[in-house]
Structure formats: structure tokens, C-alpha cells
Enzyme design. Structure first.
Site, PDB file in Angstrom:
ATOM      1  N   GLU A 139      -7.471  -5.118   8.912  1.00 36.40           N
ATOM      2  CA  GLU A 139      -6.817  -4.563   7.844  1.00 36.40           C
ATOM      3  C   GLU A 139      -6.793  -5.632   6.733  1.00 36.40           C
ATOM      4  OE1 GLU A 139      -3.415  -2.035   8.476  1.00 36.40           O
ATOM      5  OE2 GLU A 139      -3.624  -1.412   6.082  1.00 36.40           O
ATOM      6  N   HIS A 178      -2.569   0.016  14.961  1.00 36.33           N
ATOM      7  CA  HIS A 178      -2.688   1.185  14.424  1.00 36.33           C
ATOM      8  C   HIS A 178      -3.983   1.528  13.838  1.00 36.33           C
ATOM      9  CE1 HIS A 178      -1.882  -0.074  10.277  1.00 36.33           C
ATOM     10  NE2 HIS A 178      -1.824  -0.737  10.570  1.00 36.33           N
ATOM     11  N   HIS A 201       0.659  -1.393  -0.109  1.00 36.73           N
ATOM     12  CA  HIS A 201       0.103  -0.099   0.007  1.00 36.73           C
ATOM     13  C   HIS A 201       0.866   1.103  -0.055  1.00 36.73           C
ATOM     14  CE1 HIS A 201       0.529   0.404   4.499  1.00 36.73           C
ATOM     15  NE2 HIS A 201      -0.278  -0.314   4.656  1.00 36.73           N
ATOM     16  N   TYR A 234       9.663  -0.414   9.916  1.00 45.61           N
ATOM     17  CA  TYR A 234       8.164  -0.822  10.178  1.00 45.61           C
ATOM     18  C   TYR A 234       7.588   0.293  11.133  1.00 45.61           C
ATOM     19  CZ  TYR A 234       4.031  -3.480  10.746  1.00 45.61           C
ATOM     20  OH  TYR A 234       2.739  -4.104  10.838  1.00 45.61           O
ATOM     21  N   ASP A 239      -4.639  -7.400   4.746  1.00 52.77           N
ATOM     22  CA  ASP A 239      -3.592  -8.146   5.056  1.00 52.77           C
ATOM     23  C   ASP A 239      -3.534  -9.424   5.893  1.00 52.77           C
ATOM     24  OD1 ASP A 239      -3.044  -5.825   6.639  1.00 52.77           O
ATOM     25  OD2 ASP A 239      -0.860  -6.095   6.755  1.00 52.77           O
ATOM     26  N   HIS A 280       3.433  -9.689  11.403  1.00 53.53           N
ATOM     27  CA  HIS A 280       4.314  -9.866  10.145  1.00 53.53           C
ATOM     28  C   HIS A 280       5.575  -9.847  10.553  1.00 53.53           C
ATOM     29  CE1 HIS A 280       1.752  -7.627   7.381  1.00 53.53           C
ATOM     30  NE2 HIS A 280       1.186  -6.787   8.390  1.00 53.53           N
ATOM     31  N   HIS A 301      -7.416  -7.754  14.121  1.00 54.19           N
ATOM     32  CA  HIS A 301      -6.881  -6.673  13.374  1.00 54.19           C
ATOM     33  C   HIS A 301      -7.857  -6.849  12.013  1.00 54.19           C
ATOM     34  CE1 HIS A 301      -5.454  -3.139  11.560  1.00 54.19           C
ATOM     35  NE2 HIS A 301      -4.370  -3.496  11.051  1.00 54.19           N
ATOM     36  N   ASP A 317      -0.233  -6.205  14.598  1.00 53.81           N
ATOM     37  CA  ASP A 317       1.094  -5.318  13.529  1.00 53.81           C
ATOM     38  C   ASP A 317       2.208  -5.097  14.507  1.00 53.81           C
ATOM     39  OD1 ASP A 317       0.185  -5.360  11.042  1.00 53.81           O
ATOM     40  OD2 ASP A 317      -1.181  -3.695  11.251  1.00 53.81           O
TER      41      ASP A 317
END
Ligand code: FEO
Length: 407
Positions: free
Chosen positions: A80, A145, A24, A196, A82, A229, A78, A164
Site C-alpha cells: 500500500e 489487510h 484515505h 485502528y 503509505d 504505524h 505490504h 499494518d
């Protein structure tokens, strides 16, 4: 891909994305991983999923341990894409499973997938779910986040699924911190953590300190941190916690970075004596040319250093477009505790340096004024002025750094 057991009965069932280079808009030269975890117990739990394109990889990995139809709950830390992108595909394999998530996550989830036929269970900080020998407890971490974010702690395994937080965009065959350090280096891992943090978590420094502080106050034994991640922290999870507390507190090296772009090499010609001037004062300095360097790397370099000079030629009374884009990106990341300044060349009318300084002021950074402007390209006396400009900036950087370190 076969699952990897990270603790007795707990498996990594994620995917390695070796090829992704644009995440992104964030440049990921080392790829990334999408981690999710399978916890085998009387009731089988999946913690997070993966990016949609990797749903088959994830399901294959789960199948190497258990038939996915046996999954009785999926914890969504989360939403998001991904991490939740493959949720609908995984749910097709275990339609009776309960989706466990925070209230905000459940609300947001409806914007991405049709949840009308799913069993859902909202949870909040302090809630616990026992699956047999394991107890899952939930810690909401809003704005780390995204507003929906939470972490999940497994008491009997002293394991924190941190989503994350504490992650890295780093594709590797190794799954653990000690393995990666043995195969590559500690510095590589540190860089991945810093990059990151700088590009994703920088805006939330004070919140991160508060959240991690509250987590530490609970004195939960944590002997493994499994983020969504990158590698899993098992050798020294305290190391990444300390790194986060330092970064969230604005810690930086006593050195500078010069980030610039140039049209006809005038601003570039200013850069060299400016860097020399900074080094005259014993201050280390890195140089980043925009358009030759991903913006996310430029931000990482800024984040590591206490001071930053930004150089831009004037184009049509404005900042050079790549510099303007960098400043826009930086503004959103809300950097703190950095000393900054600006320089650049102009043709018939200036503008870039003034606008740069105004933007940097608006970010509430420590701005060194005035900036330095040169018409067209620096002559010998201008190069001397550039070197003096670099020296003065370095002197102020050292004083500012020491004032922060002693406060
Ligand atoms: Fe890795 Fe906020 O998603």
C-alpha cells in the site's frame, strides 16, 4: 531526522506525519507515522519504506547510520502507498539492491512502479534469508489487510516486523509503548489500537484469530513488535496480541452507543429519552452525532460497545444522507456480535427506520425489532415511548451480551 536504534544494530528510519487528518477517508486526529527499519549486518536490509512525500526524511534518517548505497535488500511487507510509496526513490540510491516480497506483492508492485530493472526475490511462508548474524523469516498474512501482506521475523533479535497489524495512527515523539504510556496514558494507546483495528481490520476478525493463533503455535520468542504505524511494542508486546485476539473474537463492553443525525431536531429530541431509558437499566451509553463526529470515530464507538441504536430522520423516503453513508461504511467493515436497533422521525411518509432495519439485518447483526418512528417531533407521550424503547433495548443488550460471554 536521525535514526533511532530499537535493538542493537536495528534502527527506526521512518517518518512522523504530524499533520495528516484524512488518511484515505479515515480521520486521523492524532496524525500517524510511517515506520520503516534499517537492519545493519554483513548485508544491510531495509524493511519497508514510507509514504512518497516522506522519502527525503527516510533517506536522511538512513544516512545518519549508513550510506543508502550500501543497502543490499529491501523487504516489502505490504505494497500500500503509505509503505511502498517511497520505494522507487529509495531504489535510486541503491539500484543494486534486491527487492524481497511475496509473490502477490511483486505482482501488485508492477501496477505502481516500473520494476523492470530491479532484482527481485519472491518469498513465501517459511523461507529464510541470512544476512550474517541475523536470519529473516517470512510469514504471509494474506488479507491482513491486503492480499499481498506479510510479516518478517528476525530470529536472533526476537523481533517481529508486523506491517499494518498491531499499528496505530498516532504521531508522537515517543517511539515505544512504555515511553508513550509514561508521557500520555495507557488509555490513549488502547484507544489508538482500537480505532485502528475497528476502521481497518474489523472485516478480518476470523482470519486474524487464525493467523495470530498460527503465529503463537510456532512459539516464536517475540520480545518486540515493530509495526508500520505508531509506536513499537517493547515493554509488553503480549498486550497488543491479547487485545487483537479479544477484538477478533468480537469482545465488547456491556454498554451502548447511540449514533444519530437530525434535520430539525426531531430525531435528536428522541435521542435524549432513549439514552435515559438505556441508563435506567444500568447500561452505560455514549452518544454520537454524525456530521459533528468523524465517521471513523463513530465506527470505533460502535466497535467498543455491545449494542448500537441508529437514529435517522426520513428524507425523501430515504435515510438521512449522513446516516446512509455511515451504514454503507459500516457494511463494508462487516461487524459481528453486536445488537442493534433503529429509530427516527418522519414527515408525511416514513422510510428511514424500515430501511435502516433492513440494512442492519443484511449485516447479520442481532436486530431488535420493531424500530421506533415518530411523526415530526416527539410529544410528551412519544418521549415516554422513547424512554421505554431505550429500556427495552438495554434489557435485550444485557441478555445478548451475557449469552455471548457464556458461550
Ligand atoms: Fe498502512 Fe495497509 O497500509
Amino acid at each position: 531526522m536521525k535514526a533511532i536504534e530499537i535493538k542493537p544494530g536495528i534502527f527506526w528510519t521512518g517518518a512522523i506525519d504530524w499533520a495528516v487528518r484524512d488518511f484515505h477517508g479515515y480521520v486521523t486526529p492524532d496524525g500517524t507515522t510511517y515506520n520503516c527499519y534499517l537492519v545493519m549486518d554483513d548485508r544491510v536490509t531495509l524493511v519497508d519504506t514510507v509514504r512518497e512525500a516522506f522519502a527525503d526524511t527516510c533517506l536522511e534518517s538512513i544516512r545518519s547510520v549508513v550510506d543508502p548505497s550500501k543497502i543490499s535488500q529491501i523487504i516489502v511487507n505490504h505494497i500500500e502507498n503509505d509503505h511502498m510509496g517511497a520505494l522507487a526513490r529509495v531504489m535510486q540510491s541503491c539500484p543494486g539492491a534486491t527487492v524481497v516480497a511475496g509473490q502477490r506483492a511483486l505482482k501488485g508492485m508492477e501496477r505502481f512502479v516500473d520494476v523492470s530493472g530491479w532484482k527481485v526475490r519472491p518469498v513465501k511462508t517459511g523461507d529464510e534469508i541470512s544476512t550474517g548474524r541475523f536470519t529473516f523469516s517470512f510469514i504471509e498474512t494474506p488479507m491482513l489487510h491486503w492480499p499481498d501482506a506479510m510479516m518478517t521475523y528476525v530470529r536472533e533479535a526476537a523481533l517481529l516486523f508486523s506491517q499494518d497489524a498491531f499499528g496505530q495512527h498516532l504521531a508522537s515523539a515517543e517511539r515505544f509503548d512504555d515511553e508513550l504510556q509514561a508521557c500520555a496514558s495507557s488509555a490513549r494507546l488502547d484507544d489508538a489500537v482500537t480505532g485502528y483495528y475497528a476502521n481497518i481490520l474489523m472485516p478480518f476478525g476470523s482470519l486474524i484469530r487464525t493467523t495470530i493463533g498460527a503465529l503463537l503455535e510456532r512459539k516464536l520468542p517475540i520480545d518486540m513488535i515493530a509495526p508500520d504505524h505508531g509506536i513499537i511494542w517493547r515493554a509488553d508486546p503480549g498486550r497488543v496480541i491479547r487485545a487483537y485476539m479479544d477484538m477478533a473474537g468480537g469482545k465488547a463492553d456491556e454498554r451502548a452507543v447511540v449514533i444519530y443525525d437530525t434535520m430539525w431536531h426531531g430525531t435528536e429530541m428522541m435521542t435524549q429519552p432513549i439514552v435515559q431509558g438505556i441508563r435506567d437499566e444500568g447500561v452505560g451509553c455514549r452518544v454520537v452525532k454524525l456530521r459533528a463526529t468523524p465517521m471513523s470515530d463513530a465506527v470505533t464507538e460502535l466497535w467498543k460497545a455491545r449494542g448500537c441504536l441508529v437514529g435517522s430522520p426520513t428524507l425523501n423516503n430515504e435515510m438521512f444522507p449522513s446516516v446512509a453513508a455511515f451504514v454503507t461504511y459500516l457494511r463494508g467493515l462487516r461487524p459481528r456480535n453486536r445488537i442493534v436497533g433503529a429509530y427516527g422521525t418522519y414527515g408525511w411518509g416514513g422510510g428511514a427506520v424500515k430501511k435502516l432495519l433492513s440494512e442492519l439485518q443484511a449485516m447479520k447483526l442481532e436486530v431488535v425489532e420493531p424500530g421506533l418512528e415518530v411523526m415530526f417531533r416527539p410529544a410528551a407521550q412519544d418521549r415516554e415511548a422513547c424512554r421505554a424503547f431505550g429500556r427495552q433495548f438495554a434489557q435485550k443488550l444485557k441478555a445478548y451480551h451475557r449469552s455471548l460471554e457464556s458461550s
